[in-house]
Design an enzyme around this catalytic site. Structure first.
Site, PDB file in Angstrom:
ATOM      1  CB  ALA A  85      -0.966  -0.035   1.180  1.00 60.51           C
ATOM      2  CB  SER A  86       0.638   4.505   1.763  1.00 59.02           C
ATOM      3  OG  SER A  86      -0.508   5.002   1.116  1.00 59.02           O
ATOM      4  CB  VAL A  87       4.830   0.759   2.986  1.00 58.10           C
ATOM      5  CG1 VAL A  87       6.295   0.494   3.260  1.00 58.10           C
ATOM      6  CG2 VAL A  87       4.083   0.892   4.304  1.00 58.10           C
TER       7      VAL A  87
END
Length: 309
Positions: free
Chosen positions: A91-93
């Site tokens: 995801a946003s990582v």
């Protein structure tokens, strides 16, 4: 106290994970490292048996892996057991890899952090003064693309980078603030960074990342993947099918949703072992010189002179 770098990947939605009332992990400081690791393993095994954890845990100290364990299944229907090669949706990582792609092109003098985005995406020339650095630091002021999609798009077909730029060019939404005026976390900015990487390098974003980051570091279970990708990770871990993400008030019983046709703000799948290789590569300066690496950790400066976090 034992100092460790920990990478924990779980195939549950984080917002729900913390609501599961996981029992606390209490470890005495007066026991050996091996005993502490045994305690951690027992704790993880316990919460897994109670159906409150499913995933991979890797702990490293001084660059050496001291614990690596896998718990549960990886398939949407429970047909595969999680192992050292299991690849999770970051995801946003994923944004850190997009930022590294930009840093690599900057180091090769292909782009400059102070270049305005219109130099590479002329369709957005109405966002005057917005630079690559603004996108990296979440200070561009460009409004969120998900809200625009929900407002202006009727169908739930897969949304792409090209459609996003077309939507902005068509609707020309006003900036939330002037470039550099304030910090506002932005998924849009990182999708635009992925587009800039593509246009500046002349390579598809997923291929650029594979050739310049993942392959050089030996991250063999890491790739950019979304609903438009031809092939997904062979050891892909699916989110639980019975969990729900909410988008636009509509429940979607899917591992991925119609926003997952864009890249840059998310879309990287990786294993815990690969992330330990990534961490090691950063510390050793395997991809960029140390001075450029340190520059990535400098906070942004707002127009009033204050620093972002």
């Amino acid at each position: 106290m034992l100092t460790i770098v920990s990478i924990i990947l779980v195939s549950v939605i984080l917002s729900l994970f913390f609501a599961l009332r996981i029992p606390a992990l209490n470890i005495s400081e007066n026991i050996s490292q091996s005993e502490k690791l045994d305690e951690i393993d027992r704790w993880l095994s316990g919460i897994h048996k109670n159906n409150k954890f499913n995933g991979t845990v890797l702990l490293s100290k001084g660059g050496k892996v001291i614990l690596e364990k896998w718990y549960g299944v990886s398939g949407a229907n429970g047909e595969k057991t999680i192992n050292e090669e299991s690849s999770f949706n970051l995801a946003s990582v994923s944004k850190q890899f997009t930022a590294m792609g930009v840093a690599l092109l900057h180091g090769r003098s292909v782009i400059d952090y102070d270049d305005e985005i219109a130099k590479y995406i002329p369709e957005l020339d109405f966002y005057r003064g917005v630079t690559i650095k603004h996108l990296l630091h979440h200070t561009s002021g460009i409004p969120d693309y998900m809200k625009l999609v929900i407002k202006y798009r009727d169908d739930e077909g897969v949304f792409t980078d090209a459609e996003m730029i077309e939507l902005y060019n068509d609707k020309r939404p006003k900036s939330n603030f002037s470039p550099g005026e304030m910090f506002e976390y932005s998924n849009t900015g990182y999708v635009l960074l992925a587009e800039i990487i593509e246009r500046a390098s002349g390579k598809e974003f997923s291929k650029f990342m594979a050739e310049n980051i993942f392959s050089p570091l030996g991250m063999n279970n890491t790739q950019v993947f979304n609903l438009l990708s031809e092939n997904g990770p062979s050891n892909r871990v699916y989110g639980y099918a019975h969990k729900y993400w909410l988008f636009g008030g509509k429940k979607q019983k899917k591992d991925l949703n119609h926003f997952d046709g864009v890249a840059g703000d998310g879309g990287v799948y990786s294993s815990a072992r690969d992330l330990s290789l990534w961490d090691s590569g950063l510390n050793k300066g395997s991809l960029i010189p140390k001075d450029q690496y340190e520059e990535a950790y400098k906070p942004g400066t707002l127009s009033n002179g204050s620093k972002t976090k």
